[in-house]
Design a protein around this motif. Structure first.
Motif, PDB file in Angstrom:
ATOM      1  N   THR A   1      -9.883  -6.564  -8.407  1.00  0.00           N
ATOM      2  CA  THR A   1      -9.936  -5.749  -7.201  1.00  0.00           C
ATOM      3  C   THR A   1      -9.097  -6.403  -6.113  1.00  0.00           C
ATOM      4  O   THR A   1      -8.761  -7.579  -6.182  1.00  0.00           O
ATOM      5  CB  THR A   1     -11.379  -5.580  -6.712  1.00  0.00           C
ATOM      6  OG1 THR A   1     -11.935  -6.883  -6.465  1.00  0.00           O
ATOM      7  CG2 THR A   1     -12.228  -4.863  -7.750  1.00  0.00           C
ATOM      8  N   GLY A   2      -8.769  -5.633  -5.110  1.00  0.00           N
ATOM      9  CA  GLY A   2      -7.963  -6.141  -4.016  1.00  0.00           C
ATOM     10  C   GLY A   2      -7.484  -4.986  -3.170  1.00  0.00           C
ATOM     11  O   GLY A   2      -8.084  -3.910  -3.157  1.00  0.00           O
ATOM     12  N   ALA A   3      -6.352  -5.190  -2.480  1.00  0.00           N
ATOM     13  CA  ALA A   3      -5.842  -4.141  -1.601  1.00  0.00           C
ATOM     14  C   ALA A   3      -4.376  -4.373  -1.285  1.00  0.00           C
ATOM     15  O   ALA A   3      -3.903  -5.523  -1.259  1.00  0.00           O
ATOM     16  CB  ALA A   3      -6.651  -4.082  -0.300  1.00  0.00           C
ATOM     17  N   LEU A   4      -3.667  -3.278  -1.068  1.00  0.00           N
ATOM     18  CA  LEU A   4      -2.351  -3.322  -0.439  1.00  0.00           C
ATOM     19  C   LEU A   4      -2.601  -3.366   1.058  1.00  0.00           C
ATOM     20  O   LEU A   4      -3.213  -2.459   1.621  1.00  0.00           O
ATOM     21  CB  LEU A   4      -1.543  -2.077  -0.808  1.00  0.00           C
ATOM     22  CG  LEU A   4      -0.223  -1.875  -0.069  1.00  0.00           C
ATOM     23  CD1 LEU A   4       0.802  -2.910  -0.503  1.00  0.00           C
ATOM     24  CD2 LEU A   4       0.306  -0.455  -0.297  1.00  0.00           C
ATOM     25  N   THR A   5      -2.162  -4.405   1.718  1.00  0.00           N
ATOM     26  CA  THR A   5      -2.486  -4.582   3.136  1.00  0.00           C
ATOM     27  C   THR A   5      -1.345  -4.195   4.077  1.00  0.00           C
ATOM     28  O   THR A   5      -1.593  -3.867   5.242  1.00  0.00           O
ATOM     29  CB  THR A   5      -2.881  -6.043   3.413  1.00  0.00           C
ATOM     30  OG1 THR A   5      -1.820  -6.917   2.991  1.00  0.00           O
ATOM     31  CG2 THR A   5      -4.163  -6.404   2.658  1.00  0.00           C
ATOM     32  N   THR A   6      -0.103  -4.236   3.583  1.00  0.00           N
ATOM     33  CA  THR A   6       1.043  -3.921   4.442  1.00  0.00           C
ATOM     34  C   THR A   6       2.126  -3.238   3.628  1.00  0.00           C
ATOM     35  O   THR A   6       2.435  -3.659   2.511  1.00  0.00           O
ATOM     36  CB  THR A   6       1.636  -5.200   5.065  1.00  0.00           C
ATOM     37  OG1 THR A   6       0.627  -5.906   5.779  1.00  0.00           O
ATOM     38  CG2 THR A   6       2.784  -4.859   6.010  1.00  0.00           C
ATOM     39  N   ASN A   7       2.705  -2.178   4.199  1.00  0.00           N
ATOM     40  CA  ASN A   7       3.896  -1.555   3.618  1.00  0.00           C
ATOM     41  C   ASN A   7       4.662  -0.868   4.746  1.00  0.00           C
ATOM     42  O   ASN A   7       4.275   0.211   5.197  1.00  0.00           O
ATOM     43  CB  ASN A   7       3.533  -0.541   2.535  1.00  0.00           C
ATOM     44  CG  ASN A   7       4.774   0.085   1.904  1.00  0.00           C
ATOM     45  OD1 ASN A   7       5.896  -0.358   2.159  1.00  0.00           O
ATOM     46  ND2 ASN A   7       4.575   1.111   1.092  1.00  0.00           N
ATOM     47  N   THR A   8       5.736  -1.490   5.194  1.00  0.00           N
ATOM     48  CA  THR A   8       6.527  -0.920   6.284  1.00  0.00           C
ATOM     49  C   THR A   8       7.779  -0.214   5.783  1.00  0.00           C
ATOM     50  O   THR A   8       8.598   0.236   6.590  1.00  0.00           O
ATOM     51  CB  THR A   8       6.937  -2.019   7.279  1.00  0.00           C
ATOM     52  OG1 THR A   8       7.813  -2.953   6.628  1.00  0.00           O
ATOM     53  CG2 THR A   8       5.719  -2.753   7.821  1.00  0.00           C
ATOM     54  N   LEU A   9       7.929  -0.104   4.454  1.00  0.00           N
ATOM     55  CA  LEU A   9       9.117   0.545   3.905  1.00  0.00           C
ATOM     56  C   LEU A   9       9.060   2.056   4.039  1.00  0.00           C
ATOM     57  O   LEU A   9      10.089   2.714   4.215  1.00  0.00           O
ATOM     58  CB  LEU A   9       9.278   0.153   2.430  1.00  0.00           C
ATOM     59  CG  LEU A   9      10.447   0.777   1.672  1.00  0.00           C
ATOM     60  CD1 LEU A   9      11.784   0.434   2.330  1.00  0.00           C
ATOM     61  CD2 LEU A   9      10.434   0.335   0.211  1.00  0.00           C
ATOM     62  N   GLN A  10       7.878   2.611   3.951  1.00  0.00           N
ATOM     63  CA  GLN A  10       7.723   4.065   3.941  1.00  0.00           C
ATOM     64  C   GLN A  10       8.381   4.698   5.164  1.00  0.00           C
ATOM     65  O   GLN A  10       8.145   4.307   6.301  1.00  0.00           O
ATOM     66  CB  GLN A  10       6.231   4.425   3.922  1.00  0.00           C
ATOM     67  CG  GLN A  10       5.933   5.898   3.724  1.00  0.00           C
ATOM     68  CD  GLN A  10       6.075   6.350   2.293  1.00  0.00           C
ATOM     69  OE1 GLN A  10       6.204   5.532   1.392  1.00  0.00           O
ATOM     70  NE2 GLN A  10       6.072   7.648   2.076  1.00  0.00           N
ATOM     71  N   GLY A  11       9.262   5.687   4.930  1.00  0.00           N
ATOM     72  CA  GLY A  11       9.828   6.469   6.020  1.00  0.00           C
ATOM     73  C   GLY A  11      10.995   5.842   6.739  1.00  0.00           C
ATOM     74  O   GLY A  11      11.436   6.380   7.756  1.00  0.00           O
ATOM     75  N   GLN A  12      11.528   4.732   6.235  1.00  0.00           N
ATOM     76  CA  GLN A  12      12.679   4.122   6.911  1.00  0.00           C
ATOM     77  C   GLN A  12      13.922   4.988   6.760  1.00  0.00           C
ATOM     78  O   GLN A  12      14.113   5.678   5.766  1.00  0.00           O
ATOM     79  CB  GLN A  12      12.948   2.722   6.362  1.00  0.00           C
ATOM     80  CG  GLN A  12      11.925   1.701   6.824  1.00  0.00           C
ATOM     81  CD  GLN A  12      12.509   0.291   6.843  1.00  0.00           C
ATOM     82  OE1 GLN A  12      13.714   0.100   6.835  1.00  0.00           O
ATOM     83  NE2 GLN A  12      11.630  -0.700   6.872  1.00  0.00           N
ATOM     84  N   ALA A  13      14.804   4.920   7.755  1.00  0.00           N
ATOM     85  CA  ALA A  13      15.996   5.764   7.795  1.00  0.00           C
ATOM     86  C   ALA A  13      17.017   5.319   6.758  1.00  0.00           C
ATOM     87  O   ALA A  13      17.053   4.164   6.338  1.00  0.00           O
ATOM     88  CB  ALA A  13      16.617   5.729   9.178  1.00  0.00           C
ATOM     89  N   ALA A  14      17.859   6.266   6.340  1.00  0.00           N
ATOM     90  CA  ALA A  14      18.929   5.981   5.389  1.00  0.00           C
ATOM     91  C   ALA A  14      20.190   5.564   6.141  1.00  0.00           C
ATOM     92  O   ALA A  14      20.124   5.127   7.292  1.00  0.00           O
ATOM     93  CB  ALA A  14      19.181   7.195   4.510  1.00  0.00           C
ATOM     94  N   ALA A  15      21.354   5.738   5.504  1.00  0.00           N
ATOM     95  CA  ALA A  15      22.604   5.213   6.053  1.00  0.00           C
ATOM     96  C   ALA A  15      23.140   6.060   7.197  1.00  0.00           C
ATOM     97  O   ALA A  15      22.880   7.246   7.311  1.00  0.00           O
ATOM     98  CB  ALA A  15      23.648   5.137   4.951  1.00  0.00           C
ATOM     99  N   ALA A  16      23.940   5.404   8.043  1.00  0.00           N
ATOM    100  CA  ALA A  16      24.655   6.076   9.130  1.00  0.00           C
ATOM    101  C   ALA A  16      26.145   5.944   8.870  1.00  0.00           C
ATOM    102  O   ALA A  16      26.621   4.907   8.413  1.00  0.00           O
ATOM    103  CB  ALA A  16      24.297   5.450  10.469  1.00  0.00           C
ATOM    104  N   THR A  17      26.895   7.005   9.170  1.00  0.00           N
ATOM    105  CA  THR A  17      28.328   7.010   8.938  1.00  0.00           C
ATOM    106  C   THR A  17      29.067   7.294  10.235  1.00  0.00           C
ATOM    107  O   THR A  17      28.686   8.192  10.993  1.00  0.00           O
ATOM    108  CB  THR A  17      28.715   8.076   7.891  1.00  0.00           C
ATOM    109  OG1 THR A  17      28.036   7.793   6.666  1.00  0.00           O
ATOM    110  CG2 THR A  17      30.216   8.083   7.642  1.00  0.00           C
ATOM    111  N   VAL A  18      30.118   6.512  10.481  1.00  0.00           N
ATOM    112  CA  VAL A  18      30.971   6.714  11.648  1.00  0.00           C
ATOM    113  C   VAL A  18      32.344   7.152  11.149  1.00  0.00           C
ATOM    114  O   VAL A  18      32.970   6.459  10.337  1.00  0.00           O
ATOM    115  CB  VAL A  18      31.097   5.427  12.491  1.00  0.00           C
ATOM    116  CG1 VAL A  18      32.052   5.654  13.661  1.00  0.00           C
ATOM    117  CG2 VAL A  18      29.720   4.993  12.999  1.00  0.00           C
TER     118      VAL A  18
END
Length: 596
Positions: free
Chosen positions: A355-372
């Motif tokens: 047993t245990g837990a996932l305590t942190t995940n900041t990857l979800q929803g991050q933006a993709a690439a930007a082009t100039v």
């Protein structure tokens, strides 16, 4: 006390693995590399072969003399070796390929066992006078659990042989097993492997767009301590030269492929983002200018390395006994990517359910690439300027497990960065496209056993630089007369493993190639080439005294020199059997903090 004693035993195993094998090394003579003949037009690469443990070995053939003349798959069967037990220090895949002289495209090759991918790469193109042969090796010790039982497998190497394309490709493959002994203990292999392929026999899955997915649902063990996924994503078709593509609105103006230049593989568990893998810009032996890759192909062209994503922070989610779906997608895929993966898990042998837990995940929803976009077309139709694409993802995943050794916490922090800058000059006399691309990963994984246990840290840095320049010169009638091209390509990996502030292991891999050639045209057809020259340099070293160095130089399609041992003690290559000098993923005691 139980946690302390368990850690002490594992540190003792680590000390045994690090010290004893250093007396049993593979050494090559200084200066001239063995097995290379100056003037030869056959395949010549600087990559190291897989170092072997001391002691005897057992060989199990997978197939012999397969001929690949169409797009049918070639099945084979496997049974575990006899007389080698079931405890192995290392298992090595060896394969030999050849193609007859004539005309033939480069082809994708892959080998599968029990639905799992054990090799992925491409083939060398022949010429009218040269019938190339080449040898590949892979450390497949991570598949020990699968290799313990009979399996069915298949070789996939689609090819066309007809009146135009005459090159017949053939191949043979075998597995070499090394029984564990006092000097080479049993490999710290995963307890199970779960393939992400196209079916039970194995095969890559085609992803045509950024929303296409490779998804597989597994009911996994309930005592997973560590989990990793090895990812392959190979651009084909419109994505073969994905690093040269531009946004769709510029594709016509810049006479280039659309879809943009950013590609990245994303890993998800039950729809939740769990990790990312940069896509390596492999260049096949027919890519850009085929003469550039004779006789030395690009980095990893004949033998791809997977990128390993650490999913251990998510282990608590996987241990609930319910089915879980693992998904791979390729951001920016534009017809198409061939994708596969292998999910490896380590289990707690002292407890059936964790047993245990996932305590942190900041990857979800991050933006993709930007082009100039900074391109300009003047009144005379002359196009010039730059298109720059960039993406940076900094994220953090963490979790804990209550195991038979105590509570284990795992914290993964990563920054994955990507830049692609393309300069264009297009007018009536020339077309020039210059690409400067770099993908990098900076990763820190911290693992701690118990509230007061010693913490281990693994720091890893990957860099995938690519610089390419393609040009076409036109005559007054608009016909191509010449095409000079130049490519530099690299793969570097730096890994440091620490116990507290003490560095236990450090290794560095650097594989670079620099190549160029100029094609001559008449009437729209290639009539010859000039100026072919290439160098490949491969370096590996670690803090245990390992040193590998090989430099390959070619001119006009033949080997000029192959030099070993530059920078190594006494000019000699020295590789302990347990190292991974090619830079392939390694969860052994030397490199993975979770192995404690």
């Amino acid at each position: 006390m139980a946690v302390t004693l368990g850690l002490s035993r594992k540190l003792l195993r680590l000390a045994t693995a690090l010290v004893l094998p250093s007396f049993f090394t593979v050494a090559a003579s200084a200066a001239t590399a063995p097995g290379f003949v100056p003037g030869s037009a056959n395949v010549a690469v600087a990559d190291p072969t897989v170092p072997r443990p001391p002691g005897r070995s057992c060989v199990v053939p997978l197939f012999n003399g397969f001929q690949f003349t169409d797009f049918s798959n070639h099945p084979y069967t496997y049974a575990p070796p006899t007389g080698c037990g079931r405890a192995w220090s290392k298992v090595v895949l060896e394969a030999d390929f050849a193609v007859t002289a004539g005309r033939q495209f480069d082809r994708t090759a892959s080998l599968w066992l029990g639905g799992a991918n054990i090799y992925f790469g491409t083939t060398q193109e022949p010429s009218a006078t040269v019938a190339p042969t080449w040898h590949i090796e892979r450390d497949v010790s991570d598949f020990a659990s699968l290799l313990a039982n009979p399996q069915s497998g298949q070789a996939i190497l689609g090819n066309i042989v007809d009146g135009t394309y005459t090159g017949v490709i053939s191949g043979s493959a075998r597995l070499v097993f090394y029984p564990a002994n006092i000097l080479a203990p049993k490999v710290d292999a995963p307890d199970a492997v779960f393939p992400l392929s196209d079916g039970s026999a194995g095969g890559p899955v085609t992803l045509n767009t950024g929303t296409d997915t490779l998804s597989r649902t597994f009911t996994l063990p309930t005592n997973i301590e560590r989990a990793y996924i090895d990812v392959f994503a190979q651009g084909q078709g419109g994505d073969e030269f994905w690093y040269s593509c531009v946004p769709d609105d510029l594709a016509d103006e810049l006479q280039s492929c659309g879809g943009g230049a950013f590609r990245e593989t994303q890993v998800a568990i039950d729809g939740q983002a769990a990790g990312v893998a940069p896509v390596y810009p492999w260049i096949f032996t027919g890519g850009i200018d085929p003469y550039m890759w004779r006789p030395t192909p690009g980095v990893q062209t004949l033998n791809f390395l997977p990128y390993r994503v650490d999913l251990t922070p998510f282990a608590a989610l996987l241990n609930d006994g319910a089915p879980h779906t693992v998904t791979l997608t390729v951001t920016g895929a534009h017809r198409y990517f061939a994708v596969t993966g292998n999910l490896f898990v380590y289990q707690d042998q002292g407890r059936k359910k964790l047993t245990g837990a996932l305590t942190t995940n900041t990857l979800q929803g991050q933006a993709a690439a930007a082009t100039v976009e900074n391109t300009v077309t003047d009144a005379n139709g002359v196009v010039g300027g730059k298109v720059t694409t960039s993406a940076t993802r900094t994220f953090h995943t963490a979790g804990y497990l209550d195991t038979s050794h105590g509570r284990i916490t795992t914290d993964v922090a990563q920054t994955v960065a990507f830049t692609n800058a393309q300069d264009f000059t297009i007018d009536a006399t020339q077309y020039v496209q210059a690409i400067d691309q770099r993908a990098s990963v900076a990763s820190t994984t911290r693992t701690r056993v118990g509230a007061f246990g010693l913490g281990t840290t693994m720091e890893a840095r990957y860099d995938f630089p690519l610089s390419a320049r393609f040009a076409y010169a036109f005559d007054a009638d608009g016909n191509i007369v010449s095409s000079p091209s130049h490519v530099t390509q690299g793969f570097t990996r730096h890994v440091t493993k620490k116990l507290g502030a003490l560095t236990l292991y450090r290794s560095d891999v650097d594989n670079h190639i620099d190549t160029g050639d100029t094609l001559a045209f008449s009437g729209g057809a290639v009539t010859g080439h000039t100026g072919q020259a290439s160098t490949q340099s491969f370096r590996f070293s670690d803090n245990l005294g390992s040193c590998y160095s090989r430099d390959i130089v070619t001119t006009t399609g033949t080997l000029t020199s192959a030099t070993d041992g530059v920078g190594c003690t006494r000019g000699r290559n020295t590789l302990p059997w347990f190292t991974h000098p090619d830079g392939s993923p390694d969860t052994s005691r030397t490199e993975d903090p979770g192995s404690f």
